[in-house]
Design an enzyme around this catalytic site. Structure first.
Site, short mmCIF file in Angstrom:
data_model
loop_
_atom_site.label_atom_id
_atom_site.label_comp_id
_atom_site.label_asym_id
_atom_site.label_seq_id
_atom_site.Cartn_x
_atom_site.Cartn_y
_atom_site.Cartn_z
N GLY A 55 0.85 -1.19 0.00
CA GLY A 55 0.00 0.00 0.00
C GLY A 55 0.87 1.23 0.00
O GLY A 55 2.06 1.15 0.30
N CYS A 82 5.29 -6.15 1.70
CA CYS A 82 5.64 -4.73 1.65
C CYS A 82 4.94 -3.95 2.76
O CYS A 82 5.24 -4.16 3.92
CB CYS A 82 5.35 -4.17 0.25
SG CYS A 82 6.21 -2.61 0.00
N TYR A 83 3.99 -3.09 2.44
CA TYR A 83 3.28 -2.36 3.50
C TYR A 83 2.71 -3.35 4.52
O TYR A 83 2.76 -3.12 5.73
CB TYR A 83 2.14 -1.54 2.90
CG TYR A 83 1.36 -0.74 3.92
CD1 TYR A 83 1.82 0.50 4.35
CD2 TYR A 83 0.17 -1.22 4.48
CE1 TYR A 83 1.13 1.25 5.29
CE2 TYR A 83 -0.53 -0.49 5.42
CZ TYR A 83 -0.05 0.74 5.83
OH TYR A 83 -0.74 1.47 6.77
N HIS A 169 8.05 -7.87 -3.21
CA HIS A 169 6.75 -8.30 -3.75
C HIS A 169 6.89 -9.65 -4.45
O HIS A 169 7.29 -9.69 -5.62
CB HIS A 169 6.25 -7.27 -4.76
CG HIS A 169 5.79 -5.99 -4.14
ND1 HIS A 169 4.51 -5.78 -3.73
CD2 HIS A 169 6.47 -4.87 -3.83
CE1 HIS A 169 4.39 -4.57 -3.21
NE2 HIS A 169 5.58 -3.99 -3.25
N GLU A 171 4.60 -11.39 -5.67
CA GLU A 171 3.54 -11.60 -6.67
C GLU A 171 3.90 -11.08 -8.05
O GLU A 171 3.28 -11.47 -9.04
CB GLU A 171 2.24 -10.94 -6.19
CG GLU A 171 2.20 -9.41 -6.20
CD GLU A 171 2.87 -8.75 -4.99
OE1 GLU A 171 3.67 -9.41 -4.31
OE2 GLU A 171 2.58 -7.57 -4.73
N SER A 223 -22.35 -11.02 -26.64
CA SER A 223 -21.62 -10.11 -27.52
C SER A 223 -20.64 -10.84 -28.41
O SER A 223 -20.09 -10.28 -29.35
CB SER A 223 -20.85 -9.09 -26.68
OG SER A 223 -19.76 -9.74 -26.03
N GLY A 224 -20.38 -12.10 -28.07
CA GLY A 224 -19.36 -12.84 -28.79
C GLY A 224 -18.00 -12.71 -28.13
O GLY A 224 -17.05 -13.40 -28.46
N VAL A 226 -15.38 -13.08 -24.84
CA VAL A 226 -15.12 -14.28 -24.05
C VAL A 226 -16.11 -14.42 -22.89
O VAL A 226 -16.70 -15.49 -22.69
CB VAL A 226 -13.69 -14.25 -23.46
CG1 VAL A 226 -13.38 -15.55 -22.74
CG2 VAL A 226 -12.68 -13.97 -24.52
N ASP A 227 -16.29 -13.34 -22.14
CA ASP A 227 -17.07 -13.46 -20.91
C ASP A 227 -18.53 -13.83 -21.19
O ASP A 227 -19.06 -14.76 -20.59
CB ASP A 227 -17.03 -12.15 -20.10
CG ASP A 227 -15.60 -11.73 -19.80
OD1 ASP A 227 -14.70 -12.59 -19.88
OD2 ASP A 227 -15.38 -10.55 -19.49
N SER A 228 -19.16 -13.08 -22.11
CA SER A 228 -20.57 -13.39 -22.33
C SER A 228 -20.73 -14.74 -23.03
O SER A 228 -21.70 -15.45 -22.79
CB SER A 228 -21.26 -12.26 -23.11
OG SER A 228 -20.82 -12.20 -24.43
N SER A 229 -19.75 -15.14 -23.85
CA SER A 229 -19.86 -16.44 -24.50
C SER A 229 -19.79 -17.57 -23.48
O SER A 229 -20.57 -18.52 -23.52
CB SER A 229 -18.73 -16.66 -25.51
OG SER A 229 -18.73 -15.63 -26.47
N LYS A 370 -9.88 -13.43 -15.58
CA LYS A 370 -9.98 -13.65 -17.02
C LYS A 370 -9.38 -15.00 -17.45
O LYS A 370 -9.97 -15.73 -18.24
CB LYS A 370 -9.26 -12.52 -17.75
CG LYS A 370 -9.61 -12.40 -19.20
CD LYS A 370 -10.90 -11.69 -19.35
CE LYS A 370 -11.28 -11.44 -20.77
NZ LYS A 370 -12.51 -10.62 -20.82
#
Ligand code: XMP
Length: 514
Positions: A55, A82-83, A169, A171, A223-224, A226-229, A370
């Protein structure tokens, strides 16, 4: 069955989502909560482990983000980053001060591999540091397990209380063995089993959706993308014929995209989605005529989309559930989960619920990042080319045409973009860049074609590399590919006589060219 969960407690760091993703890469489910979240709530989650993020603050300053010390008594392993590491020391009786030397960048750290955190990690390993404060005294009960030339306490542990802290970090990818360290934390320290897998996610989701929907009617805007498909196919597997999907072609899609979406999701494709395609091109073009201001275009496209969708929904009649392809980063960015500053919020789904007559929203991908949505898509048998699509904004080519939009300009940008995508893919560069497209500048200039003078448009090619789409670099695509694309575009696309390459990163530009 209770899902094994690691909690990321967010103190406003830039990398909080990255921490959660890295944990999930270990097949351990992870959620982000703001440091303002009530301790009782965190406790009720029965986490297998907790990670305090970085942070921007100094933990010793009044009003700096903090947390109740009770959390250290839970007996649940905690890793401070870190923080988070400084706060842990500060709260438990150590000392944090302004560092005499600010450490920033890749720094060699010497680790003690007898610590569980550093099992199988090299003794000297490169880690990413970014801090102005440092821990000048550890809290009682801790021992140091890593140091650098300027940082005596680069990592610490108190094995009895299962508390761990790293000033660097783990990550970020710059920390070369960071994933190993996080995996050591979740498996060796927290004792996680690692049972968060996409096949079981799909199976469980189908089960839950069936239970929730019963024999209700479900509506989904497809919509075609990725998410809505993925959301649509998941729903279709769960409730089959009870689902209706509406695909609005706003005339601002990429070349042939409307037909491609219809080929996969329409009646001749492999899925049972009650697919309705609405060809609304003319409506959008007429609303957009003469509009040049990008935000205004976005607004018009968004509103018109809702109108069209609403009309279709009315034809279908009242539905019980509306499906939305919300994914976890949307949830975090909208401020529901985490704490970090919202840099830019996107708005593909905003508004819909107010306009359509339905009882409840279903967001089957709400917990997924994603890359997990993509894995779920593959699990559901959706073709690779749809699953690994590059991002495409909801307002489509409407925001890749500078100035006013006309059907002719849409075609120019579609054709040029198709050529650029073909050439990038043919050269294998589609795997090396994260997003690439063409945009039509509103600039016209003099050129010469054959013996004729031309006064035509310039197209801009863009290709970027990025991990999070919040910052990006312009990709150094080889000249050969740009050159070949340039000749094809000026030869094959009418009214374009110049091709430019956008060398700007984000910031100061954005990824889109609007
Ligand atoms: P910018 O242009 O803000 O874009 O640097 C960052 C990423 O977001 C995508 N983008 C959108 N995605 N709806 C979306 O779903 C939108 O309205 C939208 N605008 C930009 C952009 O393509 C890039 O990947």
């Amino acid at each position: 069955m209770k899902r094994e969960t690691v909690v990321v407690l967010d103190f406003g760091g830039q990398y909080n989502q990255l921490i959660a993703r890295r944990v999930r890469e270990c097949n351990v489910y992870c959620e982000i909560y703001s440091y303002k979240t009530d301790f009782e709530k965190i406790k009720a989650l029965q986490p297998k482990g907790v990670i305090f993020t970085g942070g921007p603050n100094s933990c010793y300053e009044p009003g700096a983000p903090t947390y109740t010390k009770e959390i250290f008594e839970l007996g649940v392993p905690i890793l401070g980053i870190c923080y988070g590491s400084q706060l842990m020391m500060h709260l438990l009786g150590g000392k944090v001060e302004k560092a005499p030397v600010r450490e920033y960048g890749k720094i060699e750290v010497t680790t003690d591999h007898t610590s569980d955190l550093f099992a199988d990690v090299s003794e000297k390993t490169i880690c990413w540091m970014s801090h102005n404060d440092y821990i000048s005294e550890m809290a009682p009960g801790f021992r140091t397990i890593a140091y650098t030339d300027n940082c005596p306490y680069a990592a610490m542990e108190n094995t009895e209380k299962k508390l761990y802290a790293t000033q660097f970090h783990p990550e970020v990818l710059h920390t070369q063995e960071g994933q190993k360290m996080l995996s050591n934390f979740v498996f060796r320290v927290c004792g996680c089993a690692g049972d968060w897998k996409m096949d079981s996610f799909v199976e469980q989701s189908i089960h839950h959706i069936r239970e929730k929907v019963g024999d209700g009617k479900v509506l989904c805007a497809l919509s075609g993308g990725v998410d809505s498909s993925v959301a649509a196919v998941l729903l279709s597997k769960a409730v089959g014929n009870q689902l209706t999907c509406v695909f609005v072609d706003h005339g601002l899609l990429r070349k042939n995209e409307g037909d491609e979406v219809e080929a996969v999701f329409g009646p001749d494709g492999p899925y049972d989605l009650n697919f309705i395609r609405v060809n609304a091109q003319e409506r959008f073009y007429s609303k957009l005529a003469g509009v040049t201001e990008p935000e205004k275009k976005r607004k018009i496209i968004g509103e018109e989309f809702i109108r069209v969708f609403e009309e279709e929904a009315k034809k279908i009649g009242a539905v019980d559930f509306l499906v939305q392809g919300t994914i976890y980063p949307d949830v975090v960015e909208s401020g529901v989960g985490g704490e970090s500053t919202v840099i830019k919020s996107h708005h593909n789904v905003g508004g819909l619920p107010d306009y359509v007559d339905f009882k409840e929203i279903i967001e089957p991908l709400r917990d997924l990042f994603k890359d997990e949505v993509r894995k779920a898509g593959l699990e559901l048998g959706i073709p690779d080319y749809l699953v690994f699509r590059q991002p495409f904004p909801g307002p489509g080519l409407g925001i890749r045409i500078i100035g006013d939009i006309t059907p002719e300009k849409v075609q120019m940008v579609q054709d040029a973009d198709a050529i650029w995508r073909e050439e990038i893919a043919a050269a294998g560069w589609d795997k090396k860049v994260n997003q690439y497209f063409a945009a039509l500048t509103n600039m016209q200039s003099v050129g010469v074609m054959g013996d004729e003078r031309t006064y035509d448009y310039a197209i801009a090619l863009r290709a970027v590399t990025t991990t999070d789409f919040m910052t990006a670099e312009s990709a150094e695509v080889p000249w050969e590919i740009i050159g070949r694309t340039t000749s094809r575009i000026v030869n094959e696309v009418k009214h374009i006589n110049r091709v430019l390459y956008d060398c700007t990163g984000k910031p100061p530009a954005t990824i889109e060219f609007e």
